[in-house]
Design a protein around this motif. Structure first.
Motif, PDB file in Angstrom:
ATOM      1  N   THR A  31       0.842  -1.188   0.000  1.00 21.19           N
ATOM      2  CA  THR A  31       0.000   0.000   0.000  1.00 21.19           C
ATOM      3  C   THR A  31       0.879   1.240   0.000  1.00 21.19           C
ATOM      4  O   THR A  31       1.838   1.321   0.765  1.00 21.19           O
ATOM      5  N   VAL A  32       0.534   2.173  -0.857  1.00 23.38           N
ATOM      6  CA  VAL A  32       1.218   3.456  -0.951  1.00 23.38           C
ATOM      7  C   VAL A  32       0.270   4.493  -0.358  1.00 23.38           C
ATOM      8  O   VAL A  32      -0.902   4.541  -0.736  1.00 23.38           O
ATOM      9  N   LEU A  33       0.747   5.300   0.586  1.00 19.41           N
ATOM     10  CA  LEU A  33      -0.078   6.385   1.118  1.00 19.41           C
ATOM     11  C   LEU A  33       0.330   7.667   0.406  1.00 19.41           C
ATOM     12  O   LEU A  33       1.480   8.097   0.507  1.00 19.41           O
ATOM     13  N   LEU A  34      -0.611   8.231  -0.341  1.00 17.82           N
ATOM     14  CA  LEU A  34      -0.332   9.430  -1.124  1.00 17.82           C
ATOM     15  C   LEU A  34      -0.953  10.657  -0.472  1.00 17.82           C
ATOM     16  O   LEU A  34      -1.991  10.567   0.184  1.00 17.82           O
ATOM     17  N   ARG A  35      -0.315  11.800  -0.663  1.00 13.74           N
ATOM     18  CA  ARG A  35      -0.918  13.102  -0.336  1.00 13.74           C
ATOM     19  C   ARG A  35      -1.285  13.716  -1.667  1.00 13.74           C
ATOM     20  O   ARG A  35      -0.418  13.911  -2.518  1.00 13.74           O
ATOM     21  N   VAL A  36      -2.562  13.990  -1.832  1.00 13.01           N
ATOM     22  CA  VAL A  36      -3.067  14.479  -3.105  1.00 13.01           C
ATOM     23  C   VAL A  36      -3.605  15.892  -2.922  1.00 13.01           C
ATOM     24  O   VAL A  36      -4.457  16.134  -2.076  1.00 13.01           O
ATOM     25  N   LEU A  37      -3.076  16.813  -3.746  1.00 14.11           N
ATOM     26  CA  LEU A  37      -3.624  18.168  -3.776  1.00 14.11           C
ATOM     27  C   LEU A  37      -4.701  18.185  -4.848  1.00 14.11           C
ATOM     28  O   LEU A  37      -4.443  17.852  -6.005  1.00 14.11           O
ATOM     29  N   VAL A  38      -5.918  18.506  -4.428  1.00 13.44           N
ATOM     30  CA  VAL A  38      -7.086  18.462  -5.304  1.00 13.44           C
ATOM     31  C   VAL A  38      -7.573  19.893  -5.528  1.00 13.44           C
ATOM     32  O   VAL A  38      -7.720  20.654  -4.564  1.00 13.44           O
ATOM     33  N   ASP A  39      -7.817  20.249  -6.797  1.00 10.86           N
ATOM     34  CA  ASP A  39      -8.289  21.609  -7.072  1.00 10.86           C
ATOM     35  C   ASP A  39      -9.794  21.736  -6.834  1.00 10.86           C
ATOM     36  O   ASP A  39     -10.460  20.781  -6.425  1.00 10.86           O
ATOM     37  N   GLU A  40     -10.310  22.922  -7.137  1.00  7.56           N
ATOM     38  CA  GLU A  40     -11.725  23.227  -6.860  1.00  7.56           C
ATOM     39  C   GLU A  40     -12.687  22.392  -7.700  1.00  7.56           C
ATOM     40  O   GLU A  40     -13.863  22.299  -7.377  1.00  7.56           O
ATOM     41  N   THR A  41     -12.197  21.793  -8.768  1.00  7.91           N
ATOM     42  CA  THR A  41     -13.065  20.979  -9.619  1.00  7.91           C
ATOM     43  C   THR A  41     -13.008  19.491  -9.257  1.00  7.91           C
ATOM     44  O   THR A  41     -13.715  18.684  -9.849  1.00  7.91           O
TER      45      THR A  41
END
Length: 96
Positions: A31-41
């Motif tokens: 398992t890879v734990l990712l930090r995801v930056l998600v935009d307004e869409t």
């Protein structure tokens, strides 16, 4: 100036996970734990590994697949969609 992204747990729609051929052949899993930056869409705009699987091939594959095919429910503050950081586990399971 753009506001800093909020930390959020975001619902997401994952594309079917493709297992890298070499990882299958070498029986890599984890398992890879990712930090995801998600935009307004709800689109992922930046993905980094917070905790690796132990296999750089799987880690890279997880980043590429999340960037290419996943969509997130945008975070909202006061009813407005905002950029958000989410932690997302991506699990590569070997099925016997």
């Amino acid at each position: 100036m753009e506001a800093a992204p909020v930390e959020a747990s975001l619902a997401y729609r994952a594309a079917p996970l493709r297992f890298p051929t070499r990882a299958l052949q070498q029986r890599m899993h984890g398992t890879v734990l990712l930090r995801v930056l998600v935009d307004e869409t709800g689109k992922p705009v930046q993905v980094t590994v917070e905790h690796g699987s132990g296999y750089p091939l799987l880690d890279r594959s997880a980043i590429e697949q999340v960037m290419a095919g996943w969509r997130f429910q945008p975070a909202t503050v006061d009813g407005r969609a905002v950029r958000a950081l989410a932690r997302v586990p991506v699990t590569f399971n070997l099925r016997e």
